[in-house]
Design a protein around this motif. Structure first.
Motif, PDB file in Angstrom:
ATOM      1  N   GLN B 235       0.925  -1.172  -0.091  1.00 13.85           N
ATOM      2  CA  GLN B 235       0.094   0.076  -0.037  1.00 13.85           C
ATOM      3  C   GLN B 235       1.111   1.057  -0.044  1.00 13.85           C
ATOM      4  OE1 GLN B 235      -3.435  -0.069   0.035  1.00 13.85           O
ATOM      5  NE2 GLN B 235      -3.305  -2.315  -0.284  1.00 13.85           N
ATOM      6  N   GLY B 236       0.372   2.183  -0.785  1.00 16.64           N
ATOM      7  CA  GLY B 236       0.951   3.864  -0.709  1.00 16.64           C
ATOM      8  C   GLY B 236       2.550   3.538  -1.390  1.00 16.64           C
ATOM      9  N   LEU B 237       3.097   2.901  -1.969  1.00 19.79           N
ATOM     10  CA  LEU B 237       4.336   2.943  -2.698  1.00 19.79           C
ATOM     11  C   LEU B 237       4.069   3.945  -4.051  1.00 19.79           C
ATOM     12  CD1 LEU B 237       5.924  -0.472  -3.109  1.00 19.79           C
ATOM     13  CD2 LEU B 237       6.475   1.079  -1.530  1.00 19.79           C
ATOM     14  N   GLN B 238       5.157   4.758  -3.732  1.00 17.92           N
ATOM     15  CA  GLN B 238       5.257   5.800  -4.769  1.00 17.92           C
ATOM     16  C   GLN B 238       5.829   5.234  -6.326  1.00 17.92           C
ATOM     17  OE1 GLN B 238       6.881   9.572  -3.445  1.00 17.92           O
ATOM     18  NE2 GLN B 238       6.025   9.315  -1.410  1.00 17.92           N
ATOM     19  N   ASP B 239       5.559   5.958  -7.076  1.00 21.02           N
ATOM     20  CA  ASP B 239       6.022   5.383  -8.349  1.00 21.02           C
ATOM     21  C   ASP B 239       7.450   5.101  -8.317  1.00 21.02           C
ATOM     22  OD1 ASP B 239       3.463   5.710  -9.406  1.00 21.02           O
ATOM     23  OD2 ASP B 239       3.877   7.367 -10.646  1.00 21.02           O
ATOM     24  N   TRP B 240       8.179   6.248  -7.985  1.00 25.15           N
ATOM     25  CA  TRP B 240       9.606   5.974  -7.837  1.00 25.15           C
ATOM     26  C   TRP B 240      10.452   4.847  -7.063  1.00 25.15           C
ATOM     27  CZ3 TRP B 240      12.725   6.403  -3.756  1.00 25.15           C
ATOM     28  CH2 TRP B 240      12.432   6.997  -2.374  1.00 25.15           C
ATOM     29  N   GLN B 241       9.518   4.468  -6.214  1.00 26.98           N
ATOM     30  CA  GLN B 241       9.757   3.257  -5.062  1.00 26.98           C
ATOM     31  C   GLN B 241       9.423   2.231  -5.921  1.00 26.98           C
ATOM     32  OE1 GLN B 241       7.350   4.617  -2.003  1.00 26.98           O
ATOM     33  NE2 GLN B 241       9.240   5.189  -0.908  1.00 26.98           N
ATOM     34  N   GLN B 242       8.458   2.071  -6.651  1.00 31.84           N
ATOM     35  CA  GLN B 242       7.882   1.018  -7.578  1.00 31.84           C
ATOM     36  C   GLN B 242       9.118   0.788  -8.657  1.00 31.84           C
ATOM     37  OE1 GLN B 242       4.028   1.657  -8.707  1.00 31.84           O
ATOM     38  NE2 GLN B 242       3.370  -0.101  -7.269  1.00 31.84           N
ATOM     39  N   ASP B 243       9.471   1.866  -9.042  1.00 34.95           N
ATOM     40  CA  ASP B 243      10.557   1.864 -10.174  1.00 34.95           C
ATOM     41  C   ASP B 243      11.944   1.149  -9.609  1.00 34.95           C
ATOM     42  OD1 ASP B 243      11.889   2.056 -12.550  1.00 34.95           O
ATOM     43  OD2 ASP B 243      12.466   4.061 -12.288  1.00 34.95           O
ATOM     44  N   ILE B 244      12.394   1.687  -8.343  1.00 38.86           N
ATOM     45  CA  ILE B 244      13.321   1.057  -7.834  1.00 38.86           C
ATOM     46  C   ILE B 244      13.507  -0.313  -7.732  1.00 38.86           C
ATOM     47  CG2 ILE B 244      14.721   1.204  -5.507  1.00 38.86           C
ATOM     48  CD1 ILE B 244      14.966   4.210  -5.598  1.00 38.86           C
ATOM     49  N   LEU B 245      12.164  -0.931  -6.818  1.00 41.40           N
ATOM     50  CA  LEU B 245      12.201  -2.096  -6.887  1.00 41.40           C
ATOM     51  C   LEU B 245      11.938  -2.981  -8.200  1.00 41.40           C
ATOM     52  CD1 LEU B 245       8.900  -2.471  -4.328  1.00 41.40           C
ATOM     53  CD2 LEU B 245      11.423  -2.656  -3.661  1.00 41.40           C
ATOM     54  N   THR B 246      11.492  -2.214  -9.202  1.00 40.07           N
ATOM     55  CA  THR B 246      11.589  -3.140 -10.518  1.00 40.07           C
ATOM     56  C   THR B 246      13.055  -3.232 -10.833  1.00 40.07           C
ATOM     57  OG1 THR B 246       9.593  -1.979 -10.853  1.00 40.07           O
ATOM     58  CG2 THR B 246      10.647  -2.892 -12.720  1.00 40.07           C
ATOM     59  N   ILE B 247      13.864  -2.119 -10.736  1.00 40.30           N
ATOM     60  CA  ILE B 247      15.339  -2.110 -11.017  1.00 40.30           C
ATOM     61  C   ILE B 247      15.905  -3.262 -10.466  1.00 40.30           C
ATOM     62  CG2 ILE B 247      17.424  -0.737 -10.913  1.00 40.30           C
ATOM     63  CD1 ILE B 247      15.573   1.777 -11.370  1.00 40.30           C
ATOM     64  N   VAL B 248      15.623  -3.148  -8.867  1.00 43.66           N
ATOM     65  CA  VAL B 248      16.855  -4.049  -8.227  1.00 43.66           C
ATOM     66  C   VAL B 248      16.397  -5.689  -8.639  1.00 43.66           C
ATOM     67  CG1 VAL B 248      16.602  -5.074  -5.885  1.00 43.66           C
ATOM     68  CG2 VAL B 248      16.818  -2.464  -6.074  1.00 43.66           C
ATOM     69  N   ARG B 249      14.846  -5.854  -8.956  1.00 39.80           N
ATOM     70  CA  ARG B 249      14.508  -7.180  -9.387  1.00 39.80           C
ATOM     71  C   ARG B 249      15.195  -7.463 -10.821  1.00 39.80           C
ATOM     72  NH1 ARG B 249      10.008  -8.986 -12.196  1.00 39.80           N
ATOM     73  NH2 ARG B 249       9.656 -11.194 -11.869  1.00 39.80           N
ATOM     74  N   GLY B 250      14.945  -6.574 -11.584  1.00 41.48           N
ATOM     75  CA  GLY B 250      15.632  -6.763 -12.802  1.00 41.48           C
ATOM     76  C   GLY B 250      17.085  -7.155 -12.846  1.00 41.48           C
ATOM     77  N   GLU B 251      17.905  -6.428 -11.957  1.00 39.44           N
ATOM     78  CA  GLU B 251      19.184  -6.620 -11.856  1.00 39.44           C
ATOM     79  C   GLU B 251      19.508  -8.032 -11.295  1.00 39.44           C
ATOM     80  OE1 GLU B 251      21.188  -3.287 -10.499  1.00 39.44           O
ATOM     81  OE2 GLU B 251      20.407  -2.139 -12.091  1.00 39.44           O
ATOM     82  N   MET B 252      18.726  -8.272 -10.277  1.00 38.86           N
ATOM     83  CA  MET B 252      18.800  -9.771  -9.641  1.00 38.86           C
ATOM     84  C   MET B 252      18.429 -10.699 -10.812  1.00 38.86           C
ATOM     85  SD  MET B 252      20.097 -10.665  -6.880  1.00 38.86           S
ATOM     86  CE  MET B 252      20.572 -11.960  -6.185  1.00 38.86           C
ATOM     87  N   LEU B 253      17.514 -10.610 -11.429  1.00 39.36           N
ATOM     88  CA  LEU B 253      17.181 -11.594 -12.262  1.00 39.36           C
ATOM     89  C   LEU B 253      18.597 -11.756 -13.427  1.00 39.36           C
ATOM     90  CD1 LEU B 253      13.411 -10.824 -13.266  1.00 39.36           C
ATOM     91  CD2 LEU B 253      14.251 -13.025 -12.518  1.00 39.36           C
ATOM     92  N   TYR B 254      19.013 -10.754 -13.549  1.00 44.46           N
ATOM     93  CA  TYR B 254      20.166 -10.930 -14.413  1.00 44.46           C
ATOM     94  C   TYR B 254      21.377 -11.585 -13.830  1.00 44.46           C
ATOM     95  CZ  TYR B 254      24.320  -9.138 -16.931  1.00 44.46           C
ATOM     96  OH  TYR B 254      25.629  -8.913 -17.535  1.00 44.46           O
ATOM     97  N   PHE B 255      21.543 -11.278 -12.771  1.00 44.45           N
ATOM     98  CA  PHE B 255      22.704 -11.860 -11.955  1.00 44.45           C
ATOM     99  C   PHE B 255      22.405 -13.422 -11.664  1.00 44.45           C
ATOM    100  CE2 PHE B 255      24.012  -7.521 -10.820  1.00 44.45           C
ATOM    101  CZ  PHE B 255      25.028  -7.475 -11.772  1.00 44.45           C
ATOM    102  N   TRP B 256      21.100 -13.591 -11.535  1.00 43.69           N
ATOM    103  CA  TRP B 256      20.776 -15.020 -10.848  1.00 43.69           C
ATOM    104  C   TRP B 256      21.417 -16.244 -11.560  1.00 43.69           C
ATOM    105  CZ3 TRP B 256      18.417 -15.547  -6.192  1.00 43.69           C
ATOM    106  CH2 TRP B 256      17.895 -16.824  -5.648  1.00 43.69           C
ATOM    107  N   PRO B 257      21.291 -16.391 -12.970  1.00 40.80           N
ATOM    108  CA  PRO B 257      21.829 -17.504 -13.514  1.00 40.80           C
ATOM    109  C   PRO B 257      23.462 -17.519 -13.516  1.00 40.80           C
ATOM    110  CG  PRO B 257      20.655 -16.201 -15.227  1.00 40.80           C
ATOM    111  CD  PRO B 257      20.718 -15.475 -14.192  1.00 40.80           C
TER     112      PRO B 257
END
Lengths: 385, 476
Positions: B235-257
């Motif tokens: 609840q109540g995440l701002q757009d930039w905060q969602q964006d940061i979560l997307t960034i962190v997740r995307g980078e982790m997905l990249y490093f995961w393999p």
């Protein structure tokens, strides 16, 4: 044209400073964490007892990168032997098993160390602590204006007075020159070019003295805790004053019903019993000031630590004598160590003292030594700005 | 680097590239960049030259750089999974060091390009990360450095809890509101009561009714992707905060393999640098230096597994086995002689560390490498097991989920109060409680409501709860 399979290049990376910038931010955070822990650090025993010489290690728990992870000490690991390992062989003792060989030891950062330990020297700590403190500049003494000229040898030159020749450096230069000529000895002799002279600068320093009159109640009611608090306080206060004055002396006065001047060791370790008459200490302090430390020459800081359990009939005399002391000193500090929040007779008398030179503080636990320091040497508003 | 040195290096790379291609290695075009130590260490600490700024990277940069300055460890090379593939060589490497590294790096790149675990990684990650870093810098300007840093602290604290599976990229459910659910299918027709006369139909309706009164599960199945779940439903995440979560997740997905194939990837690269350098004309001095370097890289350790060493040994073992199958294998499995090379190329394409270990770490190998399981007993780390199955299984277990605890979201509306209920799927290894108690507040900071985590300590189920002020624990 087909794209080449490879390109080798070498760029100028000197502007790429990201690693250093983030390293700086990390160090800043370490400092912040230390700052947040200042109250605890100020009364940290290893510092107070170290005489301020050592580098102390401080555990800072807030700087780890916390995550959900396994308990390393409770889990099994796999390793490799030389071909003759047996069940029951001990491969490492307590703490971490040594980090693996080979590059990039991979899988885990070494767990086991569960907090970040920052090393800090007492000087650094002082710098941080004292940046929050200021001397109550109530009355500037004329003596602060008095300066002495001193000379400091701090430079080496090729020309100078023969009397100031630097023999070691001269020989060194001669050796170097001979070595360059392919003759690694002093056989080639010393030439004029080898001569090195020390030279000096004149420095002017303000000539200032301060004396701390440390008074402490050593009556039966003052226990180990109370003494430790007073000790930590005087430790930091003396160091603080040393940053401001050229010379700081301390006079220790212990009192119960009577007061006497004692050595530092006796002051902090000896316990006595009996009742409490605080005015005795003040009278002794006045006596010492009048005979040895003229207010015209010295900046005087009398501080008194007690648990506040004074003989009630003595209180009025105390207030009067404190007034006398304040006339001679830069400030007067009264610290009351009152662990259990008892009723304090002395404090009720001091409540009515209304003088900017008079400062008091109640300390209930170890962490509050810091509070006491900042109360006594609080930065005034204009100084902060 | 002097022009002459550079020419020599280019000649060597040319030769190595030809040999590697001859062996059948299949890699992206390469970009070799020669850079000074502090730059290589920066990249090592960030995982990528263009990654965003955070103090934790500065911390590891400092540590790595310090170890280099003190001569304790040295990174010679760094390779990035991208197309074209970037490889960074340390300025000051000798020619023979660079030869080894180039051969090593080509095999890494072949692995990135062909292993199935990497099939979905973003090959333009260098540019993506640069763009993300730029956005985060903008957020710092707009919302304050501290604000952004605090949020990153929390997001990075749970960055490993994503769902890296190759087949299920997004959620296949949405959160239902309780009111929409209740009105669904309730439209009453004029003659609806007639259905009540049909016993079969009545039974069906009663069942439906009962189902409706059951509390709905949200999410319907335990959800592994905690980061995405928070991004979508907190609840109540701002757009930039969602964006940061997307960034962190995307980078982790990249490093995961890379986390999943550490042993294989390093083993593969070491296997090939050895093979390639054997094909080259080396001077006597170079041969000795190469042997020394190689020995340093594949040196076993008593207290951990050196992925380079184990990996290369396993690939060599597989090649040997498939080159010379036994009578029985030839007969029953139809294996032909001399198919070792073919087999290891297949393994590098299809396996990850877990299947690699489970399929090919055999009794022969465990005995040959003298591997063992050890654990802490009192103050000593003592060898507790030497049976090959025990060793294999322990290694496999330690590689599950990249070596991180497996957590799922059990309930995103716990106590019907929007609280978050996480469960640690206990597989014999307990969590670090101190860390748990410090990480749970991060989850709270993101979710903004009370969070719970269920785990097992000393064979008992324990529930940790953080309500924004304090962390409590109670036995279940």
């Amino acid at each position: 044209m087909k794209e080449p399979m490879f390109i080798v290049s070498q760029e100028d990376w000197s502007l790429h400073r990201k690693g250093y910038q983030d390293q700086l931010r990390h160090q800043e955070k370490v400092k912040e964490a230390i700052k947040q822990n200042l109250p605890d650090l100020v009364s940290e025993e290893s510092i107070i007892m170290s005489n301020g010489r050592d580098v102390v290690k401080i555990p800072i728990r807030s700087l780890d990168e916390y995550r959900f992870r396994y308990n390393y000490n409770k889990s099994k690991q796999v390793g490799q032997g030389n071909g003759d390992s047996k069940v029951g062989d001990v491969i490492a003792r307590d703490g971490d098993p040594a980090a693996g060989a080979g590059k990039g030891s991979g899988a885990g950062e070494d767990p086991g160390q569960d907090y970040y330990e920052a090393e800090i020297s007492v000087e650094e700590l002082e710098e941080m602590l004292f940046s929050e403190m200021e001397l109550p500049n109530l009355k500037r003494k004329d003596q602060n204006q008095i300066t002495v000229t001193d000379i400091e040898f701090n430079d080496i030159r090729k020309k100078g007075l023969m009397g100031n020749i630097d023999k070691k450096r001269t020989i060194l230069e001669a050796l170097k020159r001979n070595a360059r000529a392919g003759n690694p000895s002093l056989k080639g002799g010393i030439s004029v070019d080898d001569l090195r002279y020390k030279t000096w600068d004149e420095v002017t320093k303000p000539h200032s003295n301060a004396v701390v009159i440390a008074m402490m109640d050593t009556s039966g009611s003052m226990g180990i805790f109370e003494k430790y608090i007073a000790r930590s306080f005087f430790f930091w206060m003396t160091r603080f004053l040393r940053t401001k004055y050229e010379k700081v002396e301390i006079v220790f006065i212990a009192h119960h019903t009577e007061a006497k001047e004692v050595t530092e060791e006796a002051f902090f370790s000896k316990g006595e019993s009996g009742g409490t008459i605080c005015s005795s200490a003040y009278r002794k302090a006045l006596e010492i000031i009048d005979s040895r430390y003229s207010p015209a020459v010295y900046n005087i800081y009398p501080f008194h630590f007690s648990d506040g359990d004074n003989l009630t009939s003595d209180n009025e005399r105390c207030v009067k004598l404190v007034g006398e002391l304040m006339k001679r000193s830069n400030m007067f500090g009264y610290g009351e160590v009152n662990q259990y929040n008892r009723h304090s007779t002395l404090m009720s008398a001091y409540k009515h003292v209304n003088d900017p030179k008079f400062k008091h503080c109640i300390i209930r636990e170890k962490g509050e030594v810091y509070k006491a320091l900042t109360t006594f040497f609080k930065k005034t508003e204009e100084a902060k700005a | 680097m002097a022009a002459e040195d550079k020419r020599q290096l280019e000649r060597a790379i040319d030769e190595i590239t030809e040999i590697a291609k001859g062996f059948g290695l299949d890699f992206y075009p390469m970009r070799y960049e020669i850079c000074p130590a502090d730059i290589i260490y920066t990249f090592g600490a960030y995982g990528m030259p263009t990654r965003f700024s955070h103090w934790s990277f500065g911390k590891s940069f400092h540590r790595m750089k310090l170890q280099y300055d003190l001569g304790l460890s040295k990174i010679y090379e760094l390779v990035i999974n991208s197309n074209p593939c970037y490889a960074f060589l340390l300025d000051g490497n000798t020619l023979i060091q660079n030869k080894l590294i180039v051969a090593h790096v080509l095999a890494h790149c072949d692995f990135f390009k062909n292993n199935v675990r990497f099939s979905k990684t973003n090959r333009e990650m260098v540019e993506s990360m640069a763009a993300s870093a730029e956005r985060i810098r903008q957020y710092e300007i707009l919302y304050g450095k501290h604000e952004v840093e605090n949020f990153l602290d929390a997001a990075l604290g749970i960055q490993e809890h994503i769902d890296p599976s190759l087949v299920k990229p997004q959620f296949d459910y949405v959160k239902e509101d309780s009111d929409t659910r209740n009105t669904k299918g309730q439209r009453k027709g004029l003659y609806d009561d007639l259905w009540g006369l049909d016993p079969e139909e009545r039974e069906r309706r009663e069942k439906e009714e009962a189902k409706k009164n059951q509390p709905v599960r949200f999410p319907p199945r335990p959800e592994k992707d905690l980061l995405l779940f928070i991004e979508q439903y907190a609840q109540g995440l701002q757009d930039w905060q969602q964006d940061i979560l997307t960034i962190v997740r995307g980078e982790m997905l990249y490093f995961w393999p890379q986390l999943e194939t550490k042993i294989m990837n390093e083993g593969w690269a070491s296997y090939w640098h050895q093979r390639i350098l054997r094909e080259m004309e080396l001077t006597e001095r170079e041969t000795i230096e190469f042997a020394k370097l190689n020995a340093g890289v594949v040196q076993p350790s008593t207290t951990s597994i050196n992925p380079y060493y184990l990996g290369v040994k396993m690939f060599e073992y597989i090649e040997r086995k498939w080159d010379n199958p036994t009578e029985e294998e030839q007969h029953r499995l139809g294996r032909k002689k001399g198919e070792g090379r073919k087999k290891i190329f297949e393994v590098r394409e299809l396996d990850s560390d877990i299947s690699f270990l489970r399929n090919y770490l055999t009794k022969e190998l465990v005995d040959e490498l003298d591997m063992y399981v050890f654990a802490k007993q009192g103050n000593d780390w003592t060898i507790t097991e030497k049976l090959w199955e025990g060793v294999r299984d322990q290694l496999v277990v330690s590689r599950v989920n990249g070596g991180f605890p497996y957590l799922t979201v059990e309930n995103g509306d716990y106590l019907r109060n929007g609280e978050l209920y996480l469960k640690h799927h206990f597989e014999g290894m307990e969590l670090d409680i101190k860390y748990l108690e410090r990480t749970l507040p991060y989850v709270h900071q993101l979710w903004k409501k009370t969070v719970h985590l269920e785990t097992t300590i000393e064979d008992r189920q324990v529930l940790f709860t953080h309500d924004g002020k304090k962390t409590h624990r109670r036995f279940l």
